[in-house]
Design an enzyme around this catalytic site. Structure first.
Site, PDB file in Angstrom:
ATOM      1  N   SER A   1      43.443  71.740  64.471  1.00  0.00           N
ATOM      2  CA  SER A   1      43.081  71.298  65.816  1.00  0.00           C
ATOM      3  C   SER A   1      44.271  70.633  66.499  1.00  0.00           C
ATOM      4  O   SER A   1      45.022  69.898  65.873  1.00  0.00           O
ATOM      5  CB  SER A   1      41.910  70.314  65.691  1.00  0.00           C
ATOM      6  OG  SER A   1      41.959  69.321  66.686  1.00  0.00           O
TER       7      SER A   1
ATOM      8  N   GLU B   1      45.389  63.513  71.594  1.00  0.00           N
ATOM      9  CA  GLU B   1      46.000  62.393  70.904  1.00  0.00           C
ATOM     10  C   GLU B   1      46.424  62.698  69.479  1.00  0.00           C
ATOM     11  O   GLU B   1      47.116  61.917  68.861  1.00  0.00           O
ATOM     12  CB  GLU B   1      45.022  61.206  70.872  1.00  0.00           C
ATOM     13  CG  GLU B   1      44.801  60.591  72.216  1.00  0.00           C
ATOM     14  CD  GLU B   1      43.339  60.599  72.620  1.00  0.00           C
ATOM     15  OE1 GLU B   1      42.507  61.008  71.801  1.00  0.00           O
ATOM     16  OE2 GLU B   1      43.036  60.209  73.749  1.00  0.00           O
TER      17      GLU B   1
ATOM     18  N   VAL C   1      47.102  65.918  66.236  1.00  0.00           N
ATOM     19  CA  VAL C   1      47.126  67.276  65.716  1.00  0.00           C
ATOM     20  C   VAL C   1      46.628  67.169  64.280  1.00  0.00           C
ATOM     21  O   VAL C   1      47.033  66.275  63.549  1.00  0.00           O
ATOM     22  CB  VAL C   1      48.561  67.852  65.702  1.00  0.00           C
ATOM     23  CG1 VAL C   1      48.551  69.306  65.263  1.00  0.00           C
ATOM     24  CG2 VAL C   1      49.199  67.730  67.067  1.00  0.00           C
TER      25      VAL C   1
ATOM     26  N   ASP D   1      32.919  56.967  70.124  1.00  0.00           N
ATOM     27  CA  ASP D   1      33.152  58.327  70.639  1.00  0.00           C
ATOM     28  C   ASP D   1      32.211  59.258  69.891  1.00  0.00           C
ATOM     29  O   ASP D   1      32.579  60.363  69.499  1.00  0.00           O
ATOM     30  CB  ASP D   1      34.609  58.748  70.453  1.00  0.00           C
ATOM     31  CG  ASP D   1      34.966  59.971  71.312  1.00  0.00           C
ATOM     32  OD1 ASP D   1      34.137  60.371  72.151  1.00  0.00           O
ATOM     33  OD2 ASP D   1      36.052  60.531  71.126  1.00  0.00           O
TER      34      ASP D   1
HETATM   35  P1  ADP Z   1      40.736  64.103  67.991  1.00  0.00           P
HETATM   36  O1  ADP Z   1      39.379  64.541  68.484  1.00  0.00           O
HETATM   37  O2  ADP Z   1      41.069  62.700  68.397  1.00  0.00           O
HETATM   38  O3  ADP Z   1      41.803  65.070  68.278  1.00  0.00           O
HETATM   39  P2  ADP Z   1      39.543  64.359  65.355  1.00  0.00           P
HETATM   40  O4  ADP Z   1      39.645  63.336  64.267  1.00  0.00           O
HETATM   41  O5  ADP Z   1      38.215  64.503  66.003  1.00  0.00           O
HETATM   42  O6  ADP Z   1      40.698  64.035  66.399  1.00  0.00           O
HETATM   43  O7  ADP Z   1      39.999  65.744  64.769  1.00  0.00           O
HETATM   44  C1  ADP Z   1      40.055  66.893  65.544  1.00  0.00           C
HETATM   45  C2  ADP Z   1      39.366  68.049  64.856  1.00  0.00           C
HETATM   46  O8  ADP Z   1      39.984  68.309  63.610  1.00  0.00           O
HETATM   47  C3  ADP Z   1      37.914  67.772  64.540  1.00  0.00           C
HETATM   48  O9  ADP Z   1      37.087  68.136  65.580  1.00  0.00           O
HETATM   49  C4  ADP Z   1      37.666  68.620  63.314  1.00  0.00           C
HETATM   50  O10 ADP Z   1      37.349  69.945  63.695  1.00  0.00           O
HETATM   51  C5  ADP Z   1      39.019  68.624  62.637  1.00  0.00           C
HETATM   52  N1  ADP Z   1      39.065  67.610  61.586  1.00  0.00           N
HETATM   53  C6  ADP Z   1      39.497  66.338  61.690  1.00  0.00           C
HETATM   54  N2  ADP Z   1      39.409  65.692  60.519  1.00  0.00           N
HETATM   55  C7  ADP Z   1      38.902  66.573  59.640  1.00  0.00           C
HETATM   56  C8  ADP Z   1      38.562  66.523  58.252  1.00  0.00           C
HETATM   57  N3  ADP Z   1      38.743  65.419  57.519  1.00  0.00           N
HETATM   58  N4  ADP Z   1      38.073  67.635  57.676  1.00  0.00           N
HETATM   59  C9  ADP Z   1      37.889  68.762  58.391  1.00  0.00           C
HETATM   60  N5  ADP Z   1      38.189  68.877  59.686  1.00  0.00           N
HETATM   61  C10 ADP Z   1      38.675  67.806  60.322  1.00  0.00           C
END
Ligand code: ADP
Ligand code: MN
Length: 514
Positions: free
Chosen positions: A259, A263, A265, A403
């Site tokens: 992703s 903020e 990656v 959030d």
């Molecule tokens: P942000 O929304 O601030 O960019 P997130 O922590 O929500 O950061 O992470 C973005 C995306 O990455 C999540 O929506 C999810 O799909 C994936 N992701 C984040 N952390 C994990 C994890 N521990 N395991 C699997 N996927 C994750």
């Protein structure tokens, strides 16, 4: 060895200098005015981001495609980085050899000799204390000779007529040839090193001189190039940080990007092994907090008023503030883990890079609640689980997610997992209850729309989670009461240096002390 590579984002056009230098690409400068609630909404963030990306990078997917670390797409644009990687690779092989020798020497002997102090690669967290300094600054010079085989101090080796001194012409010539290895990697020395070539001191010194001037020239070139490659999805320092984790064996491979958000990656990686007894999950998620502040400005509110970070906030530079977001996410995840809430498990925090367990399997991340179609039975199950988690989060972790929505909940193993808690705050945060109310609204709406008849409305949910008993029967009054409560708490803190006992999270009805 596997160099680290991230596909380059195209030039994002001119901007203020600090922006144009920023490795994330200068953002589109169109400012969109919206309310705080909008700013905080993940959904909106995603939409804005999409718009921005479409405008700034018409066709290119910055990182999402292709493997992250492979042999094929080696990034040769950064000589220094390559050299450092090579050095790290060398160090690792050196250590492996050292370990073999250590084992051979010690055998089954009861008394063993440790080569620990001679190792070059140290456990992945050994430099956590140098948090204030970039690690590559404190590392030894990658061009420096590693352990030159020196003649012992007495100046000779061997015995009797086989004695050779350090001035021996043949030995000296061979040594000079070997020393060429210590020239910068890009300096072509031919295959002389493999042959029994003997260089005289004079020839060696001339070559050395030449090598150094080449090195300086390439450093100048490198400096120029650095600007053009600066637009990459993660900056070189982050790449080195990631590479170091791979090199230390903590991570097996970093397979790709899951992703790219405003903020952060997030990458997927296979966990490795570390000599200590710490267990690395088989699959990890690496969340890299972007090191440019422009996207974080909106979020000042969360951290600035969080008393846990209060003293530190004002004194910090942007880079440190971003590390603080990562740190906050780590602390919050740890609290949740301790309370038994399904969430990623923290593996390690390194500056602005947080490694945690991966929720999903075989590189496929678990779907967000918004993307998964659940049976009505599962939907109901998910709802009750979330209600429970929100209460646990509030009471046991003393946290408000802030959030919470179907975007930050993953469906995995037949249950809901909470993620993305860097912005989570304690309920006594000056806006903590407003954040909670917004979370409740998102959750209620999602499940009401999703056909869960039992789903409480947002006000009922708020009271159920907080243990407060706000009686207003409409949203506007409810919100006003929340804000009044927050204000009262703030005043109380100002005047008495402590919080209102209404926030003591024992689930009892609120008591307003005095
Ligand atoms: P942000 O929304 O601030 O960019 P997130 O922590 O929500 O950061 O992470 C973005 C995306 O990455 C999540 O929506 C999810 O799909 C994936 N992701 C984040 N952390 C994990 C994890 N521990 N395991 C699997 N996927 C994750
Ligand atoms: Mn998120």
């Amino acid at each position: 060895m596997d160099p680290v590579e991230v596909a380059a984002a195209p030039d994002a056009g001119p901007g203020p200098t600090w922006q144009s230098k920023c490795p994330w690409g200068a953002p589109n400068t169109t400012s969109i005015s919206c309310s705080l609630a909008d700013v905080m909404s993940e959904q909106l963030a995603k939409e804005l981001q999409l718009e921005e990306e479409n405008a700034a990078f018409p066709e290119v997917v910055a990182v999402a495609e292709g493997p992250f670390i492979t042999g094929e797409n080696a990034d040769t644009s950064s000589d220094l980085m390559l050299a450092q990687m090579l050095q790290m690779e060398f160090d690792r092989e050196y250590d492996a050899q050292l370990r073999r020798e250590e084992k051979k020497i010690n055998g089954d002997s009861k008394v063993s000799i440790s080569f620990e102090n001679y190792r070059k690669v140290h456990p992945y967290d050994s430099d956590s204390s140098e948090d204030e300094v970039d690690w590559q600054d404190t590392r030894h010079d990658p061009y420096r000779a590693d352990k030159p085989t020196t003649t012992p101090r007495r100046g000779f080796t061997g015995k009797g007529k086989d004695i050779t001194t350090k001035h021996d012409e043949v030995v000296c010539g061979r040594k000079n040839t070997a020393r060429m290895e210590n020239f910068a990697p890009e300096f072509q020395v031919g295959d002389g090193i493999g042959m029994d070539l003997k260089l005289s001191n004079q020839v060696f010194n001339a070559l050395k001189q030449h090598a150094y001037s080449e090195e300086r020239r390439s450093a100048r070139l490198h400096e120029k190039k650095e600007h053009s490659t600066a637009e990459k999805a993660v900056d070189p320092k982050t790449r080195l940080l990631l590479y170091k984790m791979v090199n230390a064996g903590m991570l097996e491979t970093i397979t790709g990007c899951i992703s790219t958000g405003k903020e952060s990656v997030v990458f997927h990686a296979y966990g490795g092994n570390v000599p200590e007894d710490k267990v690395i999950p088989p699959e990890c998620a690496i969340k890299v907090f972007k090191t440019t502040l422009n996207e974080f400005k909106n979020r000042d509110k969360y951290i600035k008023d969080d008393y846990r970070f209060k003293d530190r906030f004002s004194k910090l530079n942007p880079r440190k503030i971003i590390r603080m977001w990562a740190e906050k996410e780590m602390h919050n995840l740890t609290r949740m883990q301790n309370a038994g809430i399904p969430c990623p498990q923290v593996v390690i925090l390194k500056k602005h890079v947080l490694v945690m367990s991966f929720i999903g399997q075989d590189q496929v991340p678990a779907p967000k609640l918004k993307d998964v179609t659940l049976s009505s039975e599962d939907m109901k199950k998910a709802y009750y689980q979330i209600l429970n988690m929100m209460q646990q989060l509030y009471k046991d972790c003393n946290l408000v997610h802030a959030d919470l929505s179907e975007y930050n909940m993953l469906w995995h193993d037949g249950k809901v997992w909470l993620i993305d808690v860097s912005q989570s705050v304690e309920p006594t945060h000056p806006h903590g209850l407003e954040f909670l109310f917004r979370d409740c609204r998102n959750v209620s709406q999602f499940f009401q729309k999703g056909g869960v008849a039992e789903a409480l409305n947002e006000r009922e949910l708020f009271n159920a989670v907080s243990g407060l008993n706000i009686t207003a029967d409409n949203e506007v009054d409810f919100q006003a009461e929340i804000e009044a409560l927050e204000k009262m708490n703030e005043d109380h803190v100002q005047n008495h240096g402590k919080k209102l006992s209404v926030f003591s999270s024992n689930g009892d009805p609120p008591i307003y002390d005095e």
